[in-house]
Write a protein that holds these residues in place. Structure first.
Motif, short mmCIF file in Angstrom:
data_model
loop_
_atom_site.label_atom_id
_atom_site.label_comp_id
_atom_site.label_asym_id
_atom_site.label_seq_id
_atom_site.Cartn_x
_atom_site.Cartn_y
_atom_site.Cartn_z
N LEU A 120 38.77 26.25 27.81
CA LEU A 120 39.28 26.09 29.17
C LEU A 120 38.25 26.36 30.24
CD1 LEU A 120 42.76 27.82 28.64
CD2 LEU A 120 42.18 25.40 28.39
N GLY A 121 37.05 26.78 29.83
CA GLY A 121 35.98 26.99 30.79
C GLY A 121 36.18 28.21 31.68
N GLU A 122 36.94 29.20 31.24
CA GLU A 122 37.17 30.40 32.03
C GLU A 122 35.99 31.36 31.91
OE1 GLU A 122 40.80 32.02 30.56
OE2 GLU A 122 42.06 30.38 31.31
N SER A 123 35.86 32.23 32.89
CA SER A 123 34.81 33.25 32.84
C SER A 123 35.39 34.56 32.33
CB SER A 123 34.21 33.45 34.23
OG SER A 123 35.20 33.86 35.16
N LEU A 124 34.54 35.35 31.67
CA LEU A 124 34.98 36.61 31.10
C LEU A 124 34.48 37.79 31.93
CD1 LEU A 124 34.50 36.40 27.23
CD2 LEU A 124 36.63 36.35 28.51
N SER A 125 35.32 38.81 32.01
CA SER A 125 34.89 40.06 32.63
C SER A 125 33.96 40.79 31.67
CB SER A 125 36.11 40.94 32.93
OG SER A 125 36.75 41.30 31.72
#
Length: 296
Positions: A120-125
């Motif tokens: 989904l192309g999300e960024s991670l903390s």
């Protein structure tokens, strides 16, 4: 009681009920996993219908549900994903591998984070990056030491993650979705049971009504926690639900060690320690974020 507090209780109850499921499946040692899955699907249809009637006060409009082809396809795919995960889960519970089931649920949230990044192309903390890295180290250590992949745990985690991804995109309301998830696979489940009975003979139908009742009881045992869970995600925050989901594998882990006496050797201790350390980073990060939001 506020809505959020009620939602917190609903989440806690759902994960507690899932956590103690191994106690139920101890009455079905070495059960036929294929039949257990098929019978659960068939029995889930009337159970799901009761839930829909209790929530909506009317029968589901099957014509309208069928017309929404997008949701119907995703429901079929999601139900298939859930069935694979559930089959792996029940095999572990009925074959003295509850620790493997616990491992699957510990790494499932991390799999969801990985799906968000790579698909989904999300960024991670930072906390999730550390957690994923430590989980990968823990699983790799177990693979190297045992010389085999923890197939059951990975099947559970991967396919439950895919189920969650499908479920997020389905447009049906939550109670109707539970009903439809069982309905779309019921023809296949019935056909399989009839074929196996005709060709080989089924175990579930020839061991007495008590055993068959336990097979049937897998449907409400699975659906009741889902009802509490579905209510919880509408009343409280996803971050709270995310933290509470670790109640389930923690209970299963304790049951496996202290009630069932499963082996927890040094290899598993090291592997789980890496995963637990990663989860600790997520918990602390989530608590810190919530604290900041309250102060803002």
């Amino acid at each position: 009681m506020s809505e959020q507090r009620l939602g917190n209780w609903m989440a806690a109850i759902s994960f507690f009920l899932w956590g103690i499921l191994p106690l139920y499946y101890q009455f079905l040692p070495n059960a036929a996993t294929d039949e257990l899955l098929a019978v659960r699907l068939v029995a889930s249809v009337p159970c799901g219908l009761i839930i829909v009637l209790a929530i909506t006060k009317r029968l589901p409009n099957l014509k309208a549900l069928w017309a929404d082809k997008y949701s119907l396809k995703l429901t079929f795919l999601g139900s298939l994903m859930m069935s694979i995960s559930w089959a792996a889960f029940t095999w572990a519970l009925t074959n003295d591998r509850v620790i493997d089931a616990s491992l699957g649920f510990f790494i499932s949230p991390l799999m969801m984070s990985a799906l968000g990044v790579f698909v989904l192309g999300e960024s991670l903390s930072l906390g999730k990056k550390v957690a994923l890295s430590l989980a990968a180290i823990g699983i790799s250590y177990q693979i190297i030491q045992y010389g085999q992949i923890p197939v059951i745990a990975l099947l559970m985690a991967v396919f439950f993650t895919l189920y969650g991804w499908c479920k997020k995109k389905i447009r049906y309301d939550w109670s109707t979705c539970l009903f439809m998830e069982a309905l779309v696979l019921t023809p296949f489940a019935l056909s399989y049971l009839l074929f196996k009975e005709w060709s080989l003979g089924t175990e579930s139908l020839h061991q007495g009504w008590q055993v068959f009742s336990l097979y049937m009881g897998a449907a409400p045992a699975t659906l009741i926690p889902l009802v509490f869970y579905s209510i919880a995600i509408r009343l409280t925050t996803m971050s709270t639900v995310g933290l509470m989901q670790y109640i389930e594998p923690s209970i299963q882990f304790l049951i496996a060690i202290f009630l069932f006496g499963e082996l927890f050797d040094q290899v598993k201790l090291v592997s789980f320690s890496f995963i637990w350390a990663g989860l600790l980073f997520i918990v602390l990060e989530s608590l810190r974020t919530r604290h900041k939001l309250r102060k803002a």
